[in-house]
Scaffold this active site. Structure first.
Site, PDB file in Angstrom:
ATOM      1  N   ALA A   1      -0.887   4.512 -11.288  1.00 42.35           N
ATOM      2  CA  ALA A   1      -0.859   3.243 -10.537  1.00 42.35           C
ATOM      3  C   ALA A   1      -2.161   2.994  -9.772  1.00 42.35           C
ATOM      4  O   ALA A   1      -2.519   1.852  -9.515  1.00 42.35           O
ATOM      5  CB  ALA A   1       0.328   3.235  -9.572  1.00 42.35           C
TER       6      ALA A   1
ATOM      7  N   TYR B   1       0.206  -4.391  -9.435  1.00 40.58           N
ATOM      8  CA  TYR B   1       0.740  -4.957  -8.205  1.00 40.58           C
ATOM      9  C   TYR B   1      -0.402  -5.628  -7.421  1.00 40.58           C
ATOM     10  O   TYR B   1      -1.569  -5.320  -7.631  1.00 40.58           O
ATOM     11  CB  TYR B   1       1.406  -3.829  -7.393  1.00 40.58           C
ATOM     12  CG  TYR B   1       1.979  -4.283  -6.083  1.00 40.58           C
ATOM     13  CD1 TYR B   1       3.086  -5.139  -6.051  1.00 40.58           C
ATOM     14  CD2 TYR B   1       1.423  -3.882  -4.877  1.00 40.58           C
ATOM     15  CE1 TYR B   1       3.606  -5.570  -4.847  1.00 40.58           C
ATOM     16  CE2 TYR B   1       1.940  -4.307  -3.668  1.00 40.58           C
ATOM     17  CZ  TYR B   1       3.026  -5.157  -3.654  1.00 40.58           C
ATOM     18  OH  TYR B   1       3.537  -5.591  -2.470  1.00 40.58           O
TER      19      TYR B   1
ATOM     20  N   ASN C   1      -1.970  -5.430  -4.680  1.00 35.47           N
ATOM     21  CA  ASN C   1      -3.081  -4.736  -4.008  1.00 35.47           C
ATOM     22  C   ASN C   1      -3.722  -3.643  -4.857  1.00 35.47           C
ATOM     23  O   ASN C   1      -4.577  -2.911  -4.374  1.00 35.47           O
ATOM     24  CB  ASN C   1      -2.614  -4.158  -2.657  1.00 35.47           C
ATOM     25  CG  ASN C   1      -1.657  -2.988  -2.823  1.00 35.47           C
ATOM     26  OD1 ASN C   1      -1.404  -2.529  -3.925  1.00 35.47           O
ATOM     27  ND2 ASN C   1      -1.113  -2.516  -1.719  1.00 35.47           N
ATOM     28  N   LYS C   2      -3.360  -3.554  -6.136  1.00 39.31           N
ATOM     29  CA  LYS C   2      -3.918  -2.491  -6.978  1.00 39.31           C
ATOM     30  C   LYS C   2      -5.311  -2.874  -7.487  1.00 39.31           C
ATOM     31  O   LYS C   2      -5.790  -3.972  -7.227  1.00 39.31           O
ATOM     32  CB  LYS C   2      -2.952  -2.175  -8.118  1.00 39.31           C
ATOM     33  CG  LYS C   2      -1.613  -1.568  -7.609  1.00 39.31           C
ATOM     34  CD  LYS C   2      -1.745  -0.145  -7.135  1.00 39.31           C
ATOM     35  CE  LYS C   2      -0.648   0.453  -6.285  1.00 39.31           C
ATOM     36  NZ  LYS C   2       0.722   0.325  -6.653  1.00 39.31           N
ATOM     37  N   THR C   3      -5.962  -1.968  -8.241  1.00 39.90           N
ATOM     38  CA  THR C   3      -7.382  -2.170  -8.559  1.00 39.90           C
ATOM     39  C   THR C   3      -7.639  -3.369  -9.460  1.00 39.90           C
ATOM     40  O   THR C   3      -8.694  -3.974  -9.396  1.00 39.90           O
ATOM     41  CB  THR C   3      -8.004  -0.908  -9.184  1.00 39.90           C
ATOM     42  OG1 THR C   3      -7.273  -0.596 -10.378  1.00 39.90           O
ATOM     43  CG2 THR C   3      -7.934   0.271  -8.225  1.00 39.90           C
TER      44      THR C   3
END
Ligand SMILES: *Cc1c(COP(=O)(O)O)cnc(C)c1O
Length: 393
Positions: free
Chosen positions: A165, A190, A192-194
Site C-alpha cells: 500500500a 487511497y 493519501n497514497k503515493t
C-alpha cells in the site's frame, strides 16, 4: 490546544492535475462509467510499469481498494478457517482484518527497529503447524527484507502476499516491489497514497490461477469461462455464478485518474525523496532518530516520513504534535500498533510487552507531511517548526 497559525499545512494532499480532470470528464461523457476500457488500460499500463512492455507475465487486477485486493489474494490462495497468517503489528488494520474475513487467524509479530519493517527472525519464531502465509508490509515505502522472507516461505511451504500500500515505486535489490517473486502484491490508491484514484487498488501476480480466481471473485463470482468450453460463441448476456463473490471492481471514473497518476509516479517519488533529504539535512543535530532510509541505490517510495523523537528530546510525542499543530503543521502517527487496539488485543490476548520494538517506536513516532504539492518553502517551514519545538521554544 490553541488555534493554528495560518495558512495551515495539512498532513497530506493529493496532487490531481488537469490531465486527470480531463480524463475523468471524458469518462463521464463517454457513457461508460463503471469497469470498462479505462480500467483495462490502467491494468495494462500498471503491468507494463512494473514489468516492462507487456508486463512480462504479470497480471494486474484493478480493485476498489487495497483491502479488497488483499482479501482476494488470500481467498485465491485458499486461506480459511484453521489457518494462521503472520503479519506485522506495526501496520494499518486492513492488513490483518482480511485474514479474519476468511475465518483464519492472525499471528502478529514485532518489527526491526532499524527499518520499522517486519522482523524475519520474529516471523521464523512465529511459524507453527497452522501457518499458511506471511503478509509483509513495506512500511512507509521502504521494502521489507524480502530475500529473507521469501527464503523462510520456501523452506516452510508458506504463501507470501505483500501489502504494498505504501510501496509504489519501491525497490528491493534493484527490482520493483510487485516483481519480487511473492504469490501476490497489492497496491493502494487511497486518497493519501503515493498515487491515487480516490479509492482503489491493484493486485499483481504472476500466478495465472490466482489471477483467474481473483477476477471471478472481484465481481460476484461471475464467470463466462464454463460456457466457452462448449461453444465458440458466448451470447453477451450469458454468465454463470461459480462462487459467492464480492463487489470489488474499480470504476472507469477512478481508473481515469489512475492512468495519469501512474505516468507521474516516478516524478512524484523523486519529489518525495527530495523532501526526505531536506528533512534529514534540516534535522541534523536534533534529538531525533531520522526516518529509516533505503540502502544505497534502492528506491524508497516515501509514502510516510516516520521520525522518532530520541530519548533526549525536551518534549514527548503528543506534546510535539500539539506544538506543531499550533504552528500550523498537520502531523500523524503510523501506526497505533494493532496489538494496542481493543479488537486485536482482546481477540488474541495481546500485551505491549510482546512487541517491545513496535511499542517503543510507537511511543516516539510522528509522521511529518511529505507530499508533492509541498513547496520548498513549506518544507523549510516544517523544518523551522520542528527545530523550534525541539529547542524547547
Ligand atoms: C492504506 C493501507 C491499506 C488499505 O488501503 P485501501 O486502499 O484504503 O484499502 C492497507 N495497508 C496499509 C499498510 C495501508 O497503509
Amino acid at each position: 490546544m490553541s488555534a493554528p497559525s495560518l495558512p495551515f499545512l495539512p498532513y497530506a494532499l493529493p496532487e490531481i492535475g488537469e490531465e486527470e480532470i480531463a480524463e475523468v470528464v471524458d469518462t463521464l461523457r463517454s457513457g461508460w462509467i463503471t469497469t470498462g476500457p479505462k480500467t483495462q488500460r490502467f491494468e495494462r499500463d500498471f503491468a507494463a510499469y512494473l514489468g516492462g512492455v507487456g508486463g512480462e507475465g504479470l497480471h494486474a487486477i484493478a480493485v476498489n481498494s487495497a483491502t479488497a485486493g488483499l482479501h482476494l489474494a488470500l481467498e485465491a490462495l485458499g486461506i480459511g478457517p484453521g489457518d494462521e497468517v503472520i503479519t506485522t503489528t506495526h501496520t494499518f488494520t486492513a492488513t490483518a482484518e482480511v485474514v479474519r474475513y476468511l475465518g483464519a487467524d492472525v499471528k502478529l509479530v514485532d518489527i526491526d527497529p532499524a527499518t520499522l519493517n517486519i522482523d524475519p527472525q520474529a516471523v521464523a519464531a512465529a511459524i507453527g503447524p497452522r501457518t499458511k502465509a506471511i503478509v509483509p508490509v513495506h512500511y512507509a515505502g521502504l521494502a521489507a527484507d524480502m530475500p529473507a522472507l521469501l527464503d523462510l516461505a520456501r523452506r516452510h511451504g508458506l504463501k507470501v502476499v505483500e501489502d504494498a500500500a505504501h510501496a509504489l515505486p519501491s525497490t528491493s535489490r534493484g527490482a520493483l516491489v510487485g516483481t519480487l517473486g511473492s504469490d501476490a502484491t497489492v497496491f493502494s490508491f487511497y486518497a493519501n497514497k503515493t498515487i491515487t484514484t480516490g479509492e482503489g487498488g491493484m493486485l499483481v501476480t504472476r500466478d495465472a490461477a490466482l489471477a483467474a480466481r481473483a477476477k471471478v471473485m472481484r465481481l460476484h463470482g461471475m464467470s463466462r469461462d464454463a460456457f466457452d468450453r462448449f461453444t465458440a460463441q458466448v451470447p453477451s448476456w450469458y454468465y454463470e455464478i461459480v462462487a459467492p463473490g464480492f463487489k470489488y471492481n474499480l470504476t472507469d471514473i477512478a481508473a481515469a485518474l489512475g492512468l495519469h497518476q501512474l505516468r507521474r509516479a516516478d516524478d512524484f517519488q523523486r519529489r518525495r525523496a527530495r523532501i526526505a533529504a531536506l528533512y534529514d539535512e534540516g534535522f541534523a543535530g536534533l534529538p531525533v532518530i531520522t526516518a529509516p532510509a533505503a540502502p544505497a541505490g534502492e528506491k524508497h517510495a516515501w509514502h510516510i516520513h516516520a521520525l522518532r523523537l530520541a530519548p533526549g528530546a525536551p518534549v514527548d510525542r503528543n506534546t510535539f504534535i500539539e506544538r506543531l499543530y499550533t504552528r500550523g503543521i498537520g502531523c500523524s502517527v503510523h501506526y497505533i500498533p494493532l496489538h494496542l487496539h481493543p479488537y486485536w488485543r482482546d481477540r488474541y490476548g495481546l500485551v505491549p510487552g510482546m512487541y517491545p520494538q513496535s511499542q517503543a517506536a510507537y511511543e516516539r513516532l510522528v509522521s511529518l507531511p511529505i507530499y508533492t504539492r509541498m513547496s520548498d518553502g513549506d518544507v523549510a517551514r516544517v523544518i523551522e517548526a520542528v527545530r523550534a519545538v525541539l529547542a524547547g521554544a
